[in-house]
Design an enzyme around this catalytic site. Structure first.
Site, PDB file in Angstrom:
ATOM      1  N   ARG A   1       0.863  -1.176   0.000  1.00  0.00           N
ATOM      2  CA  ARG A   1       0.000   0.000   0.000  1.00  0.00           C
ATOM      3  C   ARG A   1       0.898   1.225   0.000  1.00  0.00           C
ATOM      4  O   ARG A   1       2.100   1.130   0.168  1.00  0.00           O
ATOM      5  CB  ARG A   1      -0.993   0.008   1.179  1.00  0.00           C
ATOM      6  N   GLY A   2       0.270   2.372  -0.201  1.00  0.00           N
ATOM      7  CA  GLY A   2       1.018   3.595  -0.440  1.00  0.00           C
ATOM      8  C   GLY A   2       1.108   3.819  -1.937  1.00  0.00           C
ATOM      9  O   GLY A   2       1.492   2.923  -2.694  1.00  0.00           O
ATOM     10  N   ALA A   3       0.728   5.027  -2.399  1.00  0.00           N
ATOM     11  CA  ALA A   3       0.590   5.273  -3.834  1.00  0.00           C
ATOM     12  C   ALA A   3       1.842   4.936  -4.639  1.00  0.00           C
ATOM     13  O   ALA A   3       1.761   4.216  -5.643  1.00  0.00           O
ATOM     14  CB  ALA A   3       0.170   6.729  -4.067  1.00  0.00           C
TER      15      ALA A   3
ATOM     16  N   ARG B   1      -6.972  -0.556  -7.267  1.00  0.00           N
ATOM     17  CA  ARG B   1      -7.212   0.555  -6.335  1.00  0.00           C
ATOM     18  C   ARG B   1      -7.526   1.792  -7.165  1.00  0.00           C
ATOM     19  O   ARG B   1      -6.706   2.194  -7.992  1.00  0.00           O
ATOM     20  CB  ARG B   1      -5.987   0.837  -5.451  1.00  0.00           C
TER      21      ARG B   1
ATOM     22  N   GLN C   1      -2.423   2.249  10.110  1.00  0.00           N
ATOM     23  CA  GLN C   1      -1.122   2.369   9.448  1.00  0.00           C
ATOM     24  C   GLN C   1      -0.151   3.230  10.253  1.00  0.00           C
ATOM     25  O   GLN C   1       1.063   3.047  10.174  1.00  0.00           O
ATOM     26  CB  GLN C   1      -1.294   2.973   8.048  1.00  0.00           C
TER      27      GLN C   1
ATOM     28  N   ASP D   1      -2.107  10.585  -2.254  1.00  0.00           N
ATOM     29  CA  ASP D   1      -2.405   9.535  -3.221  1.00  0.00           C
ATOM     30  C   ASP D   1      -2.767  10.104  -4.580  1.00  0.00           C
ATOM     31  O   ASP D   1      -2.616   9.427  -5.588  1.00  0.00           O
ATOM     32  CB  ASP D   1      -3.539   8.651  -2.701  1.00  0.00           C
TER      33      ASP D   1
ATOM     34  N   ASN E   1      -5.776  12.225   0.166  1.00  0.00           N
ATOM     35  CA  ASN E   1      -4.884  11.430   1.021  1.00  0.00           C
ATOM     36  C   ASN E   1      -5.744  10.631   1.998  1.00  0.00           C
ATOM     37  O   ASN E   1      -6.972  10.705   1.973  1.00  0.00           O
ATOM     38  CB  ASN E   1      -3.897  12.342   1.761  1.00  0.00           C
ATOM     39  N   LYS E   2      -5.094   9.867   2.832  1.00  0.00           N
ATOM     40  CA  LYS E   2      -5.800   8.985   3.770  1.00  0.00           C
ATOM     41  C   LYS E   2      -6.873   9.752   4.538  1.00  0.00           C
ATOM     42  O   LYS E   2      -6.673  10.890   4.955  1.00  0.00           O
ATOM     43  CB  LYS E   2      -4.806   8.358   4.733  1.00  0.00           C
TER      44      LYS E   2
END
Length: 358
Positions: A54-56, A96, A205, A246, A256-257
Site C-alpha cells: 500500500r502507499g501510492a 485501487r 497504518q 495519493d 490522502n488517507k
C-alpha cells in the site's frame, strides 16, 4: 545530508529478484516481517487490493513489475500476446481507484511497450522500465527529503514537534519515504524533538507501520488517537503537519488517507504549517480539482469488526478510505521537481513544466 540519508536506509517493502516480485506483507507488521513472492498479474492485483502492499508510489512500482510478469506469461502462451496483455493492464488498473501513481506507472509501461517491436528483447526492455520506475522513485524520495528539511530549517530552525498521518515512509514507496523521508532528514539534521503519529483508523497504518519505521531508525515517536490531533496542536507545540498524498489535482487539492482534511482544518486554526510531500507522478493534471477524484470506500466490516469479532450490531457503517484537502489549507507541496508555496492551478502548472531536480 544525502550521504547520511542513504546510509540510514534500512526499511524496504518491494524487491525484484530471480524473475519474481517479493513484497513485505504490511498486514503482518509490526509483529512479523513476512515476505511473499508473486509470479502472476492476478496475484499482484490481489496483493494491492488486500493491502499487502500500500502507499501510492509502492502500488505503482508493484504494478510495473506485475506487467513484466504478465508479459512473460503471455509470451509463453503464444498467440496475440498484446491483446491478452491488455486484460492484465485492466486488472491492475481496477485494483485501487484513487492512487494515481498506479495509472501513471501502467501508462509508462504501456508507452514503453508500444515503442517496442516483436523482434526486440521485449521482456528485458520492459523489465528495465519497471526497474527504472523503482529507482527513480527512490531518487525522488531523497530529493524531496532534502527540500522538505530545508523548508523546516528556513521557517523554524529550532527543535521540531511534528505530526504525521497514515504511513508515507519507506513501506509506502520505493525508497526512503515521502513525508517520513522529510521527517528522517529533519532528524538527521538535529532539528527533531518528537514525532506524533496518528494511529490512522481503521487499518492503523500510523501505529503499526509509521511508528515501527521510526522506532527502527531510533527516531522519537509517540502514537496518538486520530481524535487527539487538535488537542496535541494546542498543548504539545506541534509546528508542522507532514503528510503524503495519493493524488493531487491540477489546482493543488490533495487526496490522502481519510482524516487528512480535518488535520488541515485544525492546523490552520492553530497556526501549524501543513506540508504535503509526494512525487510529481502523484499530480494528475487531467483532474481539474479534488471534487473529481474517485474516493475509494472499503468494506463496512473494517469498522464493525475487530479481529474478526463484531463490535457493533444492527447498524450500517460508512468507510471512506480517502478525503480531499482543499489547496487553500496547504502551505507547501514538496515534489522532486521543487516546492509549491500556497498551491493553486497556476503554480501547479508551472511546477509540472520544470525538469526534475538533481
Amino acid at each position: 545530508m544525502r550521504e547520511q540519508l542513504l546510509a540510514a536506509e534500512r526499511v524496504k517493502a518491494i524487491d525484484w529478484r530471480d524473475g519474481a516480485l517479493h513484497l513485505l506483507d504490511q498486514r503482518a507488521l509490526p509483529f512479523a516481517q513476512t515476505w511473499l513472492s508473486y509470479h502472476s498479474v492476478a496475484d499482484v492485483a490481489e496483493a494491492i487490493r488486500s493491502m499487502v502492499v500500500r502507499g501510492a508510489p509502492a502500488i505503482g512500482i508493484a504494478a510495473a513489475y506485475a506487467v513484466v510478469l504478465g508479459l512473460r506469461a503471455r509470451l509463453q502462451a503464444g498467440g496475440d500476446w498484446r491483446a491478452a496483455l491488455q486484460a492484465d493492464f485492466d486488472l491492475l488498473a481496477a485494483s485501487r481507484p484513487t492512487a494515481v501513481n498506479l495509472f501513471w506507472a501502467l501508462n509508462r509501461m504501456r508507452e514503453r511497450l508500444d515503442r517496442l517491436k516483436d523482434g526486440d528483447d521485449l521482456l528485458a526492455q520492459l523489465e528495465a522500465e519497471a526497474i527504472g520506475i523503482h529507482q527513480s522513485d527512490r531518487e525522488a524520495n531523497l530529493t524531496m527529503a532534502q527540500l522538505g528539511a530545508e523548508l523546516i530549517r528556513k521557517h523554524q530552525g529550532n527543535a521540531q514537534n511534528l505530526l504525521t498521518h497514515c504511513n508515507a515512509g519507506a513501506l509506502a514507496t520505493g525508497g526512503f519515504g515521502t513525508a517520513l523521508g522529510v521527517i528522517r532528514a529533519v532528524f538527521h539534521d538535529g532539528l527533531l524533538e518528537r514525532v506524533y503519529a496518528d494511529e490512522t483508523r481503521p487499518w492503523l497504518q500510523g501505529s503499526r507501520l509509521t511508528a515501527w519505521e521510526l522506532a527502527e531508525d531510533g527516531i522519537p515517536v509517540t502514537v496518538n488517537a486520530d481524535s487527539a490531533a487538535a488537542h496535541l496542536m494546542k498543548t504539545r507545540g506541534i509546528t508542522w503537519v507532514i503528510v503524503g498524498a495519493d493524488r493531487i489535482a491540477a489546482n493543488g487539492d490533495v487526496a490522502n488517507k481519510i482524516g487528512t482534511y480535518q488535520l488541515a482544518v485544525n492546523a490552520m486554526h492553530h497556526g501549524v504549517r501543513f506540508m504535503v510531500v509526494a512525487p510529481s507522478s502523484t499530480i494528475d493534471m487531467a483532474m481539474e480539482h479534488g471534487d473529481d477524484i474517485i474516493l475509494e470506500e472499503r468494506a463496512a466490516s473494517e469498522l464493525l469488526e475487530l479481529g474478526g469479532a463484531p463490535i457493533a450490531r444492527g447498524v450500517e457503517a460508512l468507510n471512506p478510505v480517502f478525503d480531499v484537502t482543499p489547496a487553500d489549507l496547504i502551505d507547501f507541496i514538496v515534489t522532486e521537481k521543487g516546492v509549491v508555496d500556497r498551491p493553486d492551478a497556476e503554480k501547479m502548472a508551472q511546477l509540472m513544466c520544470r525538469k526534475r531536480l538533481h
